[in-house]
Scaffold this motif. Structure first.
Motif, PDB file in Angstrom:
ATOM      1  N   GLU A  63      71.173   6.023  -7.875  1.00  0.00           N
ATOM      2  CA  GLU A  63      69.972   6.433  -8.594  1.00  0.00           C
ATOM      3  C   GLU A  63      69.158   7.452  -7.804  1.00  0.00           C
ATOM      4  O   GLU A  63      68.137   7.946  -8.283  1.00  0.00           O
ATOM      5  CB  GLU A  63      69.108   5.204  -8.906  1.00  0.00           C
ATOM      6  CG  GLU A  63      69.815   4.190  -9.799  1.00  0.00           C
ATOM      7  CD  GLU A  63      69.053   2.898  -9.924  1.00  0.00           C
ATOM      8  OE1 GLU A  63      68.193   2.802 -10.820  1.00  0.00           O
ATOM      9  OE2 GLU A  63      69.303   1.973  -9.120  1.00  0.00           O
ATOM     10  N   LEU A  64      69.626   7.749  -6.591  1.00  0.00           N
ATOM     11  CA  LEU A  64      68.999   8.756  -5.725  1.00  0.00           C
ATOM     12  C   LEU A  64      70.094   9.698  -5.242  1.00  0.00           C
ATOM     13  O   LEU A  64      70.348   9.821  -4.053  1.00  0.00           O
ATOM     14  CB  LEU A  64      68.310   8.076  -4.527  1.00  0.00           C
ATOM     15  CG  LEU A  64      67.279   6.994  -4.843  1.00  0.00           C
ATOM     16  CD1 LEU A  64      66.959   6.198  -3.582  1.00  0.00           C
ATOM     17  CD2 LEU A  64      66.016   7.615  -5.421  1.00  0.00           C
ATOM     18  N   GLN A  65      70.731  10.391  -6.156  1.00  0.00           N
ATOM     19  CA  GLN A  65      71.933  11.146  -5.813  1.00  0.00           C
ATOM     20  C   GLN A  65      71.641  12.386  -4.982  1.00  0.00           C
ATOM     21  O   GLN A  65      72.419  12.760  -4.104  1.00  0.00           O
ATOM     22  CB  GLN A  65      72.672  11.550  -7.095  1.00  0.00           C
ATOM     23  CG  GLN A  65      73.238  10.374  -7.861  1.00  0.00           C
ATOM     24  CD  GLN A  65      74.226  10.799  -8.930  1.00  0.00           C
ATOM     25  OE1 GLN A  65      74.984  11.751  -8.752  1.00  0.00           O
ATOM     26  NE2 GLN A  65      74.225  10.099 -10.045  1.00  0.00           N
ATOM     27  N   ASN A  66      70.502  13.043  -5.257  1.00  0.00           N
ATOM     28  CA  ASN A  66      70.224  14.332  -4.638  1.00  0.00           C
ATOM     29  C   ASN A  66      69.067  14.247  -3.654  1.00  0.00           C
ATOM     30  O   ASN A  66      68.234  13.334  -3.728  1.00  0.00           O
ATOM     31  CB  ASN A  66      69.890  15.367  -5.723  1.00  0.00           C
ATOM     32  CG  ASN A  66      70.982  15.477  -6.765  1.00  0.00           C
ATOM     33  OD1 ASN A  66      72.153  15.652  -6.441  1.00  0.00           O
ATOM     34  ND2 ASN A  66      70.612  15.335  -8.034  1.00  0.00           N
ATOM     35  N   ALA A  67      69.017  15.203  -2.754  1.00  0.00           N
ATOM     36  CA  ALA A  67      67.879  15.289  -1.841  1.00  0.00           C
ATOM     37  C   ALA A  67      66.585  15.384  -2.640  1.00  0.00           C
ATOM     38  O   ALA A  67      66.534  16.056  -3.674  1.00  0.00           O
ATOM     39  CB  ALA A  67      68.029  16.500  -0.928  1.00  0.00           C
ATOM     40  N   TYR A  68      65.570  14.651  -2.198  1.00  0.00           N
ATOM     41  CA  TYR A  68      64.226  14.607  -2.780  1.00  0.00           C
ATOM     42  C   TYR A  68      64.132  13.741  -4.040  1.00  0.00           C
ATOM     43  O   TYR A  68      63.048  13.624  -4.616  1.00  0.00           O
ATOM     44  CB  TYR A  68      63.687  16.019  -3.074  1.00  0.00           C
ATOM     45  CG  TYR A  68      63.840  16.981  -1.929  1.00  0.00           C
ATOM     46  CD1 TYR A  68      63.142  16.788  -0.748  1.00  0.00           C
ATOM     47  CD2 TYR A  68      64.694  18.076  -2.027  1.00  0.00           C
ATOM     48  CE1 TYR A  68      63.289  17.670   0.320  1.00  0.00           C
ATOM     49  CE2 TYR A  68      64.849  18.964  -0.966  1.00  0.00           C
ATOM     50  CZ  TYR A  68      64.149  18.756   0.208  1.00  0.00           C
ATOM     51  OH  TYR A  68      64.290  19.632   1.252  1.00  0.00           O
TER      52      TYR A  68
END
Length: 415
Positions: A63-68
């Protein structure tokens, strides 16, 4: 009065007010007082002594795949949190509170933010929790206070056991591995691969969080589920499954094969799970309110987040393998929604059950008890898993679950 009527009257099974209030004729470990589900003081102590001391699942790394990328999380101890993936791809957690005037920083449940700016006075922070700007800082604080004193409050964060993001607001806590111990060993192989959340929903129920965890801890309630009775209870091996208790209140239930094609309109699952036998089912309860439920082709994760003694938020996640083909993923989603989705066979029945318990216990004025007295050699309908949970609850709370206010001890001392 006829002789038959007289016999029925004499052999009545109902109880009058005095009988209703009598303590069950069980060992103290085999029942609990309903005060532990309704008392506001006990709930506040649970927040302090349990939820603020243990590891809790906040979300999944997918659910937090990408930076930021970030998610907000209402910690059951009461603190609002931000869980965010940094530019270095590390996941960190912070209080979702501006250190200036205590304002909420992020309001959206999910998003992507390189810079977190408080809407109140425009103080800004990076995703590592560093304060990077105080509006008119020099003019207002001169050299007395600066960004180096204004960082966000960080919370211990670890990723593990299927890629879930765990948080602990106690700076002096043990590691996640020490807290979990051997309790997840039955799923070591099955969770040792990248997973991905494909389904998320939540429910708010007027009940106590322990009642939901009770439902996940015992299978006597399978009588409530027609689907489970047909595919599980009447199948070989169902009553042989064993409960195993672990330190810190965790417990697991042995595996069995579910016969899905026994249910009319269903069929055997075409997609399995690596390392799990066809039709396999493994359930692990993590104290105080999380459940790993791997059933043939889908991992379901429940996280119980109390909003008060009589109100509960439950987060439900369905997960598959990150390596799934589109066809495999579609099959997993179908399997999940048949049983566990918002319109599936099982979930609404479980929610109805704990909602009814919540209604019955709310605003009560007399003494009642909840029984955990079934003994079947720690097999599937034995309530040993619940007794194990309440032993840990009592240890951490410094109260006995069957007598949380010490009434029995006071009465014995007076006698």
């Amino acid at each position: 009065m006829s002789s038959l009527s007289s016999q029925l009257t004499e052999s009545r099974m109902s109880r009058n007010a005095t009988e209703w209030q009598q303590r069950p004729n069980f060992p103290d470990t085999h029942f609990v007082s309903t005060d532990i589900y309704t008392d506001e003081q006990i709930f506040r102590q649970e927040q302090e002594l349990i939820f603020n001391k243990v590891w809790i699942i906040a979300c999944h790394e997918s659910e937090l795949q990408n930076a930021y990328d970030y998610r907000t999380f209402n910690h059951p101890g009461g603190a609002p949190l931000i869980v965010v993936r940094g530019e270095d791809m590390k996941v960190r957690s912070f209080y979702n509170i501006c250190p200036h005037r205590g304002n909420t920083l992020l309001y959206e449940p999910v998003g992507n933010a390189k810079r977190i700016t408080c809407i109140f006075h425009a103080w800004s922070f990076d995703v590592k929790g560093n304060c990077i700007d105080i509006s008119r800082g020099k003019q207002g604080y001169q050299d007395r206070y600066g960004c180096e004193q204004a960082g966000l409050r960080e919370v211990k964060t670890e990723i593990g056991y299927g890629g879930f993001v765990w948080v602990n607001v106690d700076d002096q806590c043990s590691s996640l591995g020490e807290y979990i111990g051997d309790s997840m060993s039955m799923l070591d192989e099955q969770l040792n691969m990248p997973l991905e959340v494909f389904h998320y929903h939540k429910a708010v129920v007027n009940t106590n969080y322990k009642l939901w965890h009770d439902t996940n801890s015992e299978f006597y309630h399978d009588y409530m589920h027609y689907f489970n009775r047909i595919t599980g209870m009447i199948q070989p091996g169902y009553f042989d499954r064993k409960y195993t208790g672990y330190p810190n209140g965790h417990a697991s239930v042995g595996s069995m094969a579910i016969k899905y094609d026994a249910y009319e309109g269903s069929k055997a699952r075409g997609v399995g799970w690596p390392g799990l036998a066809p039709g396999g089912w493994v359930l692990i309860d993590i104290f105080p309110g999380m459940t790993f439920n791997l059933r043939t082709s889908v991992l379901r994760m429940d996280t119980a987040i109390p909003l008060g003694p009589n109100k509960l938020l439950i987060e439900f996640r369905g997960l598959g393998l990150k390596s799934d083909t589109p066809e495999e993923r579609a099959e997993r989603i179908r399997d999940h929604n048949t049983i566990w989705g918002p319109f599936g066979r099982n979930l609404h029945e479980d929610l109805l059950g704990v909602h009814g318990q919540g209604l019955a216990m709310r605003d009560r004025t007399d003494s009642k008890w909840v029984l955990h007295g079934r003994e079947e050699n720690m097999t599937i309908h034995d309530e040993g898993g619940m007794r194990h949970f309440y032993a840990e609850w009592s240890r951490r709370m410094g109260r006995m679950a069957h007598d949380p206010h010490g009434k029995a001890g006071t009465a014995q001392a007076a006698a």
